[in-house]
Design a protein around this motif. Structure first.
Motif, PDB file in Angstrom:
ATOM      1  N   LYS A 114      96.896  48.127  67.046  1.00 20.20           N
ATOM      2  CA  LYS A 114      95.453  47.933  67.078  1.00 20.20           C
ATOM      3  C   LYS A 114      95.203  46.437  66.893  1.00 20.20           C
ATOM      4  N   VAL A 115      94.487  45.864  67.870  1.00 22.01           N
ATOM      5  CA  VAL A 115      94.208  44.432  67.858  1.00 22.01           C
ATOM      6  C   VAL A 115      92.760  44.225  67.446  1.00 22.01           C
ATOM      7  N   GLN A 116      92.516  43.212  66.620  1.00 19.84           N
ATOM      8  CA  GLN A 116      91.158  42.883  66.173  1.00 19.84           C
ATOM      9  C   GLN A 116      90.236  42.697  67.383  1.00 19.84           C
ATOM     10  N   GLY A 117      89.114  43.405  67.396  1.00 17.53           N
ATOM     11  CA  GLY A 117      88.126  43.221  68.457  1.00 17.53           C
ATOM     12  C   GLY A 117      88.455  43.904  69.772  1.00 17.53           C
ATOM     13  N   GLU A 118      89.547  44.662  69.808  1.00 14.72           N
ATOM     14  CA  GLU A 118      89.940  45.355  71.036  1.00 14.72           C
ATOM     15  C   GLU A 118      89.921  46.862  70.769  1.00 14.72           C
ATOM     16  N   PRO A 119      88.975  47.564  71.390  1.00 12.60           N
ATOM     17  CA  PRO A 119      88.874  48.997  71.091  1.00 12.60           C
ATOM     18  C   PRO A 119      90.067  49.816  71.557  1.00 12.60           C
ATOM     19  N   GLU A 120      90.701  49.390  72.630  1.00 14.95           N
ATOM     20  CA  GLU A 120      91.849  50.152  73.130  1.00 14.95           C
ATOM     21  C   GLU A 120      93.095  49.848  72.316  1.00 14.95           C
ATOM     22  N   THR A 121      93.938  50.867  72.181  1.00 21.29           N
ATOM     23  CA  THR A 121      95.231  50.654  71.533  1.00 21.29           C
ATOM     24  C   THR A 121      96.174  49.983  72.523  1.00 21.29           C
ATOM     25  N   VAL A 122      96.824  48.949  72.065  1.00 26.37           N
ATOM     26  CA  VAL A 122      97.782  48.243  72.911  1.00 26.37           C
ATOM     27  C   VAL A 122      99.135  48.940  72.787  1.00 26.37           C
ATOM     28  N   VAL A 123      99.667  49.383  73.905  1.00 24.58           N
ATOM     29  CA  VAL A 123     100.989  50.008  73.876  1.00 24.58           C
ATOM     30  C   VAL A 123     101.939  49.174  74.730  1.00 24.58           C
TER      31      VAL A 123
ATOM     32  N   TRP B 162      90.414  46.899  82.659  1.00 23.67           N
ATOM     33  CA  TRP B 162      91.602  46.033  82.681  1.00 23.67           C
ATOM     34  C   TRP B 162      91.512  44.878  81.720  1.00 23.67           C
ATOM     35  N   ALA B 163      90.284  44.530  81.286  1.00 16.76           N
ATOM     36  CA  ALA B 163      90.151  43.446  80.314  1.00 16.76           C
ATOM     37  C   ALA B 163      90.509  43.920  78.919  1.00 16.76           C
ATOM     38  N   GLY B 164      90.934  45.156  78.777  1.00 15.88           N
ATOM     39  CA  GLY B 164      91.247  45.704  77.465  1.00 15.88           C
ATOM     40  C   GLY B 164      92.699  45.523  77.080  1.00 15.88           C
ATOM     41  N   ALA B 165      93.321  46.640  76.775  1.00 15.61           N
ATOM     42  CA  ALA B 165      94.672  46.608  76.236  1.00 15.61           C
ATOM     43  C   ALA B 165      95.667  45.912  77.164  1.00 15.61           C
ATOM     44  N   ALA B 166      95.389  45.954  78.476  1.00 20.19           N
ATOM     45  CA  ALA B 166      96.329  45.355  79.427  1.00 20.19           C
ATOM     46  C   ALA B 166      96.378  43.836  79.327  1.00 20.19           C
ATOM     47  N   ASP B 167      95.434  43.253  78.582  1.00 19.13           N
ATOM     48  CA  ASP B 167      95.445  41.799  78.393  1.00 19.13           C
ATOM     49  C   ASP B 167      96.484  41.340  77.378  1.00 19.13           C
ATOM     50  N   TYR B 168      97.143  42.296  76.737  1.00 17.57           N
ATOM     51  CA  TYR B 168      98.061  41.933  75.665  1.00 17.57           C
ATOM     52  C   TYR B 168      99.478  42.340  76.019  1.00 17.57           C
ATOM     53  N   ALA B 169     100.419  41.541  75.578  1.00 23.35           N
ATOM     54  CA  ALA B 169     101.827  41.874  75.820  1.00 23.35           C
ATOM     55  C   ALA B 169     102.650  41.532  74.590  1.00 23.35           C
ATOM     56  N   PHE B 170     103.636  42.354  74.326  1.00 16.48           N
ATOM     57  CA  PHE B 170     104.630  42.029  73.309  1.00 16.48           C
ATOM     58  C   PHE B 170     105.855  41.457  74.015  1.00 16.48           C
ATOM     59  N   GLU B 171     106.412  40.404  73.459  1.00 10.75           N
ATOM     60  CA  GLU B 171     107.654  39.879  74.005  1.00 10.75           C
ATOM     61  C   GLU B 171     108.628  39.591  72.871  1.00 10.75           C
ATOM     62  N   PRO B 172     109.921  39.804  73.109  1.00 12.67           N
ATOM     63  CA  PRO B 172     110.889  39.535  72.043  1.00 12.67           C
ATOM     64  C   PRO B 172     110.939  38.036  71.745  1.00 12.67           C
ATOM     65  N   VAL B 173     111.145  37.658  70.486  1.00 10.69           N
ATOM     66  CA  VAL B 173     111.189  36.230  70.145  1.00 10.69           C
ATOM     67  C   VAL B 173     112.540  35.620  70.485  1.00 10.69           C
ATOM     68  N   ALA B 174     113.531  36.464  70.752  1.00 11.23           N
ATOM     69  CA  ALA B 174     114.857  35.949  71.097  1.00 11.23           C
ATOM     70  C   ALA B 174     115.396  36.758  72.264  1.00 11.23           C
ATOM     71  N   PRO B 175     116.183  36.133  73.151  1.00 17.05           N
ATOM     72  CA  PRO B 175     116.729  36.868  74.295  1.00 17.05           C
ATOM     73  C   PRO B 175     117.730  37.939  73.872  1.00 17.05           C
ATOM     74  N   GLU B 176     118.370  37.758  72.705  1.00 17.05           N
ATOM     75  CA  GLU B 176     119.292  38.773  72.223  1.00 17.05           C
ATOM     76  C   GLU B 176     119.371  38.734  70.703  1.00 17.05           C
ATOM     77  N   PHE B 177     119.793  39.851  70.140  1.00 16.21           N
ATOM     78  CA  PHE B 177     119.928  39.967  68.694  1.00 16.21           C
ATOM     79  C   PHE B 177     121.360  40.403  68.397  1.00 16.21           C
ATOM     80  N   LYS B 178     121.815  40.034  67.204  1.00 14.01           N
ATOM     81  CA  LYS B 178     123.178  40.414  66.830  1.00 14.01           C
ATOM     82  C   LYS B 178     123.189  41.881  66.429  1.00 14.01           C
ATOM     83  N   LYS B 179     124.171  42.622  66.926  1.00  4.40           N
ATOM     84  CA  LYS B 179     124.209  44.044  66.579  1.00  4.40           C
ATOM     85  C   LYS B 179     124.603  44.218  65.118  1.00  4.40           C
ATOM     86  N   GLY B 180     124.268  45.380  64.578  1.00  8.94           N
ATOM     87  CA  GLY B 180     124.619  45.657  63.189  1.00  8.94           C
ATOM     88  C   GLY B 180     123.546  46.481  62.513  1.00  8.94           C
ATOM     89  N   ASP B 181     123.773  46.765  61.234  1.00  9.79           N
ATOM     90  CA  ASP B 181     122.770  47.477  60.445  1.00  9.79           C
ATOM     91  C   ASP B 181     121.854  46.461  59.763  1.00  9.79           C
TER      92      ASP B 181
END
Ligand SMILES: [Cu+2]
Length: 131
Positions: free
Chosen positions: A113-122, A23-42
């Protein structure tokens, strides 16, 4: 009798140590959006921050190895958008150029892949697109 009854606590200890290591591996990392919403479009730039949860610190220099953006959260998993890496503005933030053609919720799946973390963070991040 003694051997049988001694084994259980030792096994429990071993399992808890292994569990802690896992549990001290990949589960220690999280991705979060930098904004609550984004403008739609291409050609929309979306960005997520990679955070080391125990310290709360952003994690720079991760290598993003897989990405996918689709509208699965709104029942359109086959509505897939192209994703291309885009230069980010601050350490620990990862930016991408994509298409968000409809307003609604998109699932952004990442593997890193995070520096120093053998597990892939998904991670799966929900991105909200608005008009
Ligand atoms: Cu859609």
């Amino acid at each position: 009798m003694t051997a049988k009854y001694l084994r259980a606590p030792v096994l429990a200890l071993a399992m808890s140590l292994m569990g802690a290591a896992a549990w001290a591996g990949a589960a220690d990392y999280a991705f979060e959006p930098v904004a609550p919403e984004f403008k739609k479009g291409d050609d929309v730039i979306v960005a997520v921050r990679l955070v080391h949860k125990p310290s709360g610190k952003p994690v720079p220099d991760a290598v993003i190895v897989r990405t996918r953006i689709d509208m699965g959260p709104d029942g359109m998993a086959d509505m897939v958008s192209p994703v291309a890496a885009h230069p980010a503005t601050e350490p620990g933030v990862y930016a991408f150029k994509t298409d968000l053609p409809m307003a609604g919720r998109y699932q952004f799946s990442l593997a890193a892949k995070v520096q120093g973390e053998p597990e892939t963070v998904v991670a799966k991040v929900i991105l909200k697109a608005v008009k």
